[in-house]
Each structure stands twice: as structure tokens, then as C-alpha cells.
Design a protein around this motif. Structure first.
Motif, short mmCIF file in Angstrom:
data_model
loop_
_atom_site.label_atom_id
_atom_site.label_comp_id
_atom_site.label_asym_id
_atom_site.label_seq_id
_atom_site.Cartn_x
_atom_site.Cartn_y
_atom_site.Cartn_z
N ASN A 36 0.75 -0.81 -0.44
CA ASN A 36 0.34 -0.21 -0.10
C ASN A 36 1.09 1.05 -0.39
OD1 ASN A 36 -1.69 2.23 1.03
ND2 ASN A 36 -3.07 0.45 2.23
N THR A 38 0.82 3.82 0.89
CA THR A 38 0.70 4.99 2.66
C THR A 38 1.93 4.13 3.61
OG1 THR A 38 -0.46 3.35 3.95
CG2 THR A 38 -1.58 4.98 3.07
N HIS A 230 -2.69 1.41 -4.78
CA HIS A 230 -2.94 3.88 -4.71
C HIS A 230 -1.65 4.01 -4.34
CE1 HIS A 230 -6.93 1.05 -3.63
NE2 HIS A 230 -5.62 0.24 -2.96
N SER A 256 -3.62 6.86 -0.76
CA SER A 256 -4.44 6.95 -0.55
C SER A 256 -4.95 7.94 0.89
CB SER A 256 -5.38 5.55 0.06
OG SER A 256 -4.42 4.86 0.40
N LEU A 257 -4.07 8.20 1.04
CA LEU A 257 -4.67 8.94 2.46
C LEU A 257 -3.80 10.55 2.03
CD1 LEU A 257 -2.40 7.22 5.74
CD2 LEU A 257 -5.36 7.68 4.79
C1 LIG Z 1 -3.91 1.69 2.61
O1 LIG Z 1 -3.48 2.22 4.46
C2 LIG Z 1 -4.03 2.90 4.71
C3 LIG Z 1 -3.45 3.63 6.77
O2 LIG Z 1 -2.59 2.43 6.91
C4 LIG Z 1 -5.07 2.43 4.89
O3 LIG Z 1 -6.06 4.06 5.52
C5 LIG Z 1 -5.71 2.39 4.03
O4 LIG Z 1 -7.20 2.33 4.10
C6 LIG Z 1 -5.15 1.64 2.88
N1 LIG Z 1 -5.24 1.44 1.92
C7 LIG Z 1 -5.68 0.44 1.26
C8 LIG Z 1 -6.82 -0.09 -0.13
O5 LIG Z 1 -5.97 -0.54 1.72
#
Ligand SMILES: *[C@@H]1O[C@H](CO)[C@@H](O)[C@H](O)[C@H]1NC(C)=O
Ligand SMILES: Cc1cc2nc3c(=O)[nH]c(=O)nc-3n(C[C@H](O)[C@H](O)[C@H](O)COP(=O)(O)OP(=O)(O)OC[C@H]3O[C@@H](n4cnc5c(N)ncnc54)[C@H](O)[C@@H]3O)c2cc1C
Ligand SMILES: *[C@@H]1O[C@H](CO)[C@@H](O)[C@H](O)[C@H]1NC(C)=O
Ligand SMILES: *[C@@H]1O[C@H](CO)[C@@H](O)[C@H](O)[C@H]1NC(C)=O
Ligand SMILES: *[C@@H]1O[C@H](CO)[C@@H](O)[C@H](O)[C@H]1NC(C)=O
Ligand SMILES: *[C@@H]1O[C@H](CO)[C@@H](O)[C@H](O)[C@H]1NC(C)=O
Ligand SMILES: *[C@@H]1O[C@H](CO)[C@@H](O)[C@H](O)[C@H]1NC(C)=O
Ligand SMILES: *[C@@H]1O[C@H](CO)[C@@H](O)[C@H](O)[C@H]1NC(C)=O
Ligand SMILES: *[C@@H]1O[C@H](CO)[C@@H](O)[C@H](O)[C@H]1NC(C)=O
Length: 580
Positions: A36, A38, A230, A256-257
Motif C-alpha cells: 500500500n 501509505t 493506491h 490513499s490518505l
Molecule cells: C492503505 O493504508 C492506509 C493506512 O494504513 C489505510 O488507511 C488505507 O485504507 C489503506 N488502503 C488500502 C486500499 O488498503
């Protein structure tokens, strides 16, 4: 859906023939190098950065990682474990999901035809109808590709994703019909693009399980590739020094954040950024990065890196028109398997079967209004209200009305083309795109000839048991008819011409391409003209669509160019060493 014994046989056979890579029943479900975004550092460095983990981006990144560090950035999520993507019978489920997290992002061209683009690892190969068929050797020659390396690249792809379909009763009748009316010879099963009638390949295996370009990442070197999901790229960064061309050296992407990250190229003259964001994404991202028509960029307050009026030009979409033929007897669920390659530039294909994946036969399928295929009303009248109305009208019908299939024609090329423009500076939003369907008279003529061919198939002896004897062809085509199975536009003009039918019922077969064409935006090595260290490798570079359907060639191109980039770099390194 698959027979137990043939499935068993196939699995046994494949384990003997293909020890590596994985195939068929051995399903890839996760990669150790998939993250991910993030979790990405604020700043990182690589030899190659590939933007877009789609149909071309996956094979390209997998190949480059064999010898160099690679970052692959994909704005969507993983296709693995999503039944909307992996099951043949769920075709259209993803396309009908219009939420912001859907693997399909709907767009409507200025022509008024509802369309869709991928937003998922594996790109269009996760949404498509699965038909797998190569381009002709002539196409490869005209593109300046090396024929042998092209064939090797197709084979590399086919080992993982391509299968021979089990052709059942309805598709067989279409094939026999094509042969009966003279679309000959019978070329049997073949990946090759040759005139006549053939059964092509499919990326669905015998269990109806989809294999996608993401599966080609099993060829990647896990210790050299980083795959971020993402991760939406907002801009390519250029280093501008007086007297030399702007040089791409990094990218800005957001997770995604909404957090911003930067990735840069390792300082080496051969390090590169490669854009594989698809026919809409690639020209859009070049423009967002300041490479595009000066006036247009200025209007969006984008500082100009390179005035390039041809970015976004040459956007084409092959128009598709289809006739629904209700059947008195049961038909199998099939996507595209058989194709007629005519001598006049029309390709005839077909899809059949009720589709109950969404609980009702009107939900999905290649020609469901829910996925945006709304030939009942002319383009520009295909509003959300019209979709709702069409869906409601279909729900009132007897289920028998949906037993049958569509025979479609798409035209080669096409010759007609349009352009793409930014709407906003947000890469998540669709740019505006105009295809100008049938603007060129030859495109229209090919549609008319294609539809005449479809009519002949419907009337052929071979197809007789799949049409109602008391339902004349005129009724299928009669736009004023009130037949319960009439899924065609209601039209007040009774002196209907096929030309008018082509224009009124035009849909997309999703083979849109162009925007960063070879000879205009990139050179024959796919290097962006006027800047350094930047290529575009995907469907946006095509001047016309390869083969009858493009995905095989898009995947092939990713592999082919990956090998070429590695080979050129190896040669350059060897030459440097000899000089020292
Ligand atoms: C990616 O990681 C973030 C933070 O941990 C989380 O909020 C988000 O839902 C994740 N996105 C996906 C698509 O897994
Ligand atoms: C519904 C449908 C049915 C089709 N049927 C067939 C068929 O049966 N047979 C066939 O041969 N072809 C078919 N096609 C066409 C074929 O699938 C496409 O031509 C092909 O997938 C295009 O590949 P591409 O690599 O150019 O783009 P894509 O595969 O779309 O890849 C582009 C990738 O870039 C990502 N991206 C875009 N912008 C950014 C950004 N800013 N940052 C990060 N990532 C980004 C996207 O999410 C996407 O994954 C079909 C297509 C569709 C949609
Ligand atoms: C995939 O693998 C990664 C890394 O090993 C892990 O963090 C993640 O949870 C796995 N995801 C799934 C869906 O198995
Ligand atoms: C599958 O598609 C349906 C219909 O479009 C949608 O409601 C659902 O959320 C999708 N599921 C996944 C896992 O994407
Ligand atoms: C590539 O394969 C095709 C058949 O798929 C064949 O017609 C062609 O001659 C081959 N080209 C080369 C250069 O081997
Ligand atoms: C461009 O910038 C000007 C001046 O800051 C502003 O007035 C205008 O709205 C901006 N245009 C766009 C499209 O962002
Ligand atoms: C088309 O349908 C209308 C209404 O059902 C009918 O009056 C007309 O004769 C039909 N035309 C043809 C060519 O079948
Ligand atoms: C009806 O169709 C014919 C043939 O395409 C065309 O010439 C004529 O202009 C159309 N009439 C109307 C009212 O649209
Ligand atoms: C890739 O690396 C291997 C060794 O790791 C080497 O044998 C091969 O020649 C390299 N290939 C290219 C194209 O650089």
C-alpha cells in the motif's frame, strides 16, 4: 461450467509442460513486493520508475526488474481475490460499479458514448472480455518492430495468460455461419491475425478464471521491484538546464490518505521514467507535467516544460455496433471466442448467454445498460435517466427474452480520430475526450458492410436453430418495432438506413488508443520527443488498433520494450567498458 475431466487433464498437463511460471489452476494471489503506498517512504530512488501497473506496465516492470531496481506505481488496488474481476460470469460487475474505489472508472466521451478505463493493478486486462489475439506481422513491420523478438515476447505472455476456449453450441453456430457466408478459410484455433474465420485465445481458463497482466509480475525479480498500490502520480519532475533538453528525473505521487511522496531516478544517464498510464492517463499525465500544447497548459496554470501541440491528438475509438438475436434454445455464457476477419476491414465477434451474476439477467453482460452499453438511445441521449429507464424496461421482460446473444462488428483502424483535453489539474478526474466516430466515410462504410455481414450470419442455415423462425430479420433491425426483445433504439424514421443504424447504435468495444502516438509524441523507441529520460509505452502510442483486439499486443509491447531497453543498456555498458 468446465467439465471435470478436461479440467483435471489440463491441470495435470500444465504441471508437466510449464514448471515455471505458474499457470492455470495455480493461482497467483499475492506478491511479497506489493505494498500500500501509505507505507512508502517520503523519498526513494530507483533505476526505472514505471507509472501505471496496467496491461503494458506490468510486463515492462517485471522485465526491467530482472537487472535493475524498478518502482511500479499503480493508482488502483489489487485484482486478486476480487470475484468481480476473476470470474468470467461476473463480466461487467466491475464496469457497472461507478464508486470512486471501483476498479473501473467510467467516462463519457464528448461524442456521448459511455466508456470505461481501468483503475486496478493489471489495468484493462482485469475488466476486459478476455479475447486474446495477436497483431499481423505486417502491423509489426510497419511499427518498426523486430519480428522475431515480437514473437518471443508474445510467447512469453502466452505462457502465463492465454488459453484456448472450449467453444460451445452458440459460438460454434456463429463460426459455421461465418464460414457459410464466405468469411473463409476456416483457420481453426489460432492466435494469428489472418483473413477468414478463427477461434482466438482467451485470458479465461477452463474454469472461467481470469488471468491478467498482473500475473506477468510473477516474472519479476522480487528483490529488485517495488510495487505500490493506491499510488496516484500527480506529476513528472524535470531538471531543466540551459542549452539541453528537459530531463525527467522524478515523480510526485500521493497515497490513499492524500500524503505526498517523491521518487527519483538514480543518477545514471540510462535511468528512465516510463509512462504506461493508458490512452487517457498517459497524455493526461504528460500535460499535467507541463508537456503539451502551450495555450492549453497555460489556461490551466500549468508551467510549460515543453510546448508539444501533439500530446492528446490522434485519440481514436473503434466503433462497435451489435444486433441481439433472441434464441429459442439455451445458449452458453460466452464472451468473445470466434472472430471473422473480413476482407473489407470489419471484424465480426459475438457474446452470448444470460448473466445472473448480479441476481438478474439485466445486471451485467457485454451489452447491459448498467455497464453503459446503451444502444437503445442515440449517443448524447445516454443519460443516467436513460440508463435507469432502459434497465427498468428490461426488468419487465420475460427472462426468455434474454436467452440469445449479440453478434457485433467493429471496424479496423479507425481512420476517424479526435483529441483529449484536461478538464482540471486533478489526475483522478477524467480528461475530456472526443473520438469523432464515423467522421471518415470509409469508417461508416466498413460499419455498414460489417452489419450486412452480421445480417447474413443471422439468416444462415448454420445459425438457424438459434433464431426464432417467425422473427424476420427486419424485426431485429426495425427501430420502430415494439418487440419485447427489441433492445435497439426506438426510432421514428421508418426508412431506416444502415448508416443511420451505425450512428444511432454506436457503442464502444473499449479499444480506444492514441494521445501519445509514435512519430508525433514519441519516437520509434517510444522516447518522448523533446525531453530526455522519458518514454511512453502503452496503448496511447498506437496509430491504429493492432489485430482484431489489442490486449495481446499491449502486453507484448511491454515485454518487447523491456527486453529492448535492457539490451540497449547492456550494449552501451559494454561499449563504455571497451573504451576505458
Ligand atoms: C492503505 O493504508 C492506509 C493506512 O494504513 C489505510 O488507511 C488505507 O485504507 C489503506 N488502503 C488500502 C486500499 O488498503
Ligand atoms: C471492458 C473492456 C473490454 C475489453 N475487451 C477486450 C478484449 O476482449 N480483448 C482485447 O484484446 N482487448 C480488450 N479490451 C482492450 C484492452 O483491455 C486495452 O486496450 C488494454 O488493456 C489497454 O492497456 P494499457 O496498458 O494501454 O492501459 P491500461 O491497461 O488501462 O493501464 C493503465 C494503468 O495506469 C494506471 N494509471 C493511470 N493513471 C495513473 C496515474 N496518474 N498514476 C498511477 N497509475 C495510473 C491505471 O490505473 C491503469 O492500471 C477491453 C477493454 C475494456 C475496458
Ligand atoms: C500480501 O502480502 C503482503 C506482504 O507479505 C501482506 O502485508 C499482505 O497482507 C498480503 N495481502 C493479502 C491479501 O494476502
Ligand atoms: C462487485 O460489483 C458489485 C456490482 O457492481 C459491487 O456492488 C460490489 O461492491 C463489487 N465488489 C467488489 C469486491 O468490488
Ligand atoms: C512470427 O510468428 C508468426 C505466426 O504467429 C509468423 O507468421 C511470422 O513469420 C513469425 N515471424 C518471425 C520473424 O519469425
Ligand atoms: C489560474 O491562476 C489565476 C491567477 O492566480 C486564477 O485567477 C485562475 O482562476 C487560475 N485558473 C485555473 C484554471 O486554475
Ligand atoms: C417495423 O415495425 C412497425 C411497428 O411494429 C411495423 O409497422 C413496420 O411494418 C415494421 N417495418 C418492417 C420493415 O418490418
Ligand atoms: C430518414 O432516414 C433516411 C435514410 O437515412 C434519411 O434520408 C432521412 O432524412 C431520414 N428522415 C428523418 C426525418 O430523419
Ligand atoms: C542481466 O543480469 C544478468 C546477471 O545478473 C546478466 O547475465 C545479463 O546479461 C543481464 N542482462 C541484461 C540485458 O542486462
Amino acid at each position: 461450467m468446465a467439465l471435470c475431466c478436461s479440467t483435471f487433464f489440463f491441470a495435470a498437463l500444465s504441471s508437466i509442460l510449464f514448471s515455471a511460471p505458474l499457470r492455470a489452476s495455480q493461482k497467483v494471489s499475492n506478491y511479497t513486493f506489493m505494498r500500500n503506498a501509505t507505507a512508502a517512504p517520503d523519498i526513494s530512488y530507483y533505476d526505472y520508475i514505471v507509472i501505471g501497473g496496467g496491461t503494458a506496465g506490468c510486463p515492462l516492470a517485471a522485465t526491467l526488474s530482472q537487472n535493475y531496481s524498478v518502482l511500479l506505481l499503480e493508482r488502483g488496488g489489487s485484482p486478486y481475490g476480487n470475484p468481480n474481476i476473476t470470474n468470467l460470469a461476473a463480466f461487467g460487475a466491475a464496469l457497472s460499479d461507478t464508486s470512486p474505489t471501483s476498479p473501473a472508472q467510467r467516462f463519457i466521451s464528448e461524442d456521448g458514448v459511455i466508456n470505461s478505463r481501468a483503475r486496478v493493478l493489471g489495468g484493462g486486462s482485469c475488466l476486459n472480455a478476455g479475447f486474446y489475439t495477436r497483431a499481423s506481422p505486417q502491423y509489426a513491420r510497419e511499427a518498426g518492430w523486430d519480428g522475431r523478438a515480437v514473437n518471443e515476447s508474445y510467447e512469453w505472455v502466452e505462457k502465463v495468460v492465454a488459453f484456448e476456449p472450449e467453444v460451445k453450441q452458440w459460438q460454434s453456430a456463429v463460426r459455421e455461419g461465418l464460414l457459410e457466408i464466405g468469411v473463409v478459410p476456416n483457420n481453426g484455433f489460432s492466435y494469428d491475425h489472418i483473413g477468414g474465420t478463427k477461434v482466438g485465445g482467451t485470458i479465461f481458463d477452463h474454469q472461467g478464471f481470469r488471468h491478467t497482466a498482473a500475473d506477468l509480475l510473477q516474472y519479476a525479480n522480487p528483490s529488485a521491484i517495488t510495487l505500490l498500490l493506491h499510488a496516484t502520480v500527480h506529476r513528472i519532475l524535470f531538471r531543466v538546464k540551459d542549452g539541453s533538453k528537459p530531463m525527467a528525473h522524478g515523480v510526485v505521487f500521493r497515497d490513499s490518505l492524500g500524503r505526498k511522496h517523491k521518487a527519483y531516478l538514480n543518477r545514471h544517464p540510462k535511468s528512465e521514467i516510463i509512462v504506461s498510464a493508458g490512452a487517457l492517463g498517459s497524455p493526461q499525465l504528460l500535460m499535467l507535467s507541463g508537456v503539451g500544447p502551450r495555450q492549453h497548459l497555460r489556461a490551466h496554470n500549468i508551467s510549460v516544460t515543453l510546448d508539444q501541440p501533439l500530446v492528446g491528438q490522434g485519440m481514436s475509438d473503434n466503433p462497435m455496433n451489435a444486433i441481439f438475436v433472441p434464441s429459442p434454445q439455451p445458449v452458453e455464457i460466452s464472451l468473445i471466442e470466434v472472430v471473422g476477419i473480413t476482407s473489407f476491414g470489419s471484424y465480426i465477434e459475438a457474446a452470448s448467454g444470460e448473466n445472473f451474476a448480479g441476481g438478474s439477467p439485466t445486471d451485467y453482460g457485454m451489452f447491459s445498460p448498467k455497464i453503459g452499453q446503451l444502444s437503445r438511445v442515440p449517443p448524447k441521449e445516454r443519460t443516467p435517466e436513460a440508463i435507469a429507464k432502459a434497465t427498468e424496461a428490461m426488468q419487465g421482460l420475460d427472462q426468455a427474452a434474454f436467452r440469445g446473444g449479440f453478434i457485433l462488428e467493429k471496424i479496423m483502424g479507425p481512420i476517424s480520430s479526435g483529441h483529449l483535453e484536461l478538464r482540471t489539474r486533478d489526475p483522478n478526474e477524467n480528461p475530456s475526450v472526443t473520438f469523432n466516430y464515423f467522421q471518415d466515410p470509409l469508417d461508416l462504410e466498413r460499419c455498414v458492410q460489417g452489419l450486412s455481414t452480421v445480417e447474413k450470419i443471422i439468416e444462415s442455415k448454420a445459425f438457424a436453430s438459434f433464431r426464432y423462425p417467425n422473427m424476420p430479420l427486419a424485426m431485429l433491425l426495425n427501430m420502430t418495432a415494439n418487440s419485447p426483445v427489441n433492445l435497439l433504439p426506438k426510432h421514428t424514421n421508418s426508412s431506416l438506413s444502415l448508416q443511420q443504424f451505425c450512428r444511432d447504435t454506436v457503442m464502444t468495444i473499449w479499444h480506444y488508443h492514441g494521445g501519445c502516438q509514435v512519430g508525433k509524441v514519441v519516437d520509434r523507441d517510444y522516447k518522448v520527443l523533446g525531453v530526455d529520460a522519458l518514454r511512453v509505452i502503452d496503448g496511447s502510442t498506437f496509430n491504429y488498433s493492432p489485430g482484431t483486439n489489442p490486449q495481446a499486443t499491449v502486453m507484448m509491447l511491454g515485454r518487447y520494450m523491456g527486453v529492448k531497453i535492457l539490451t540497449q543498456r547492456l550494449r552501451a555498458t559494454a561499449a563504455d567498458q571497451t573504451q576505458q
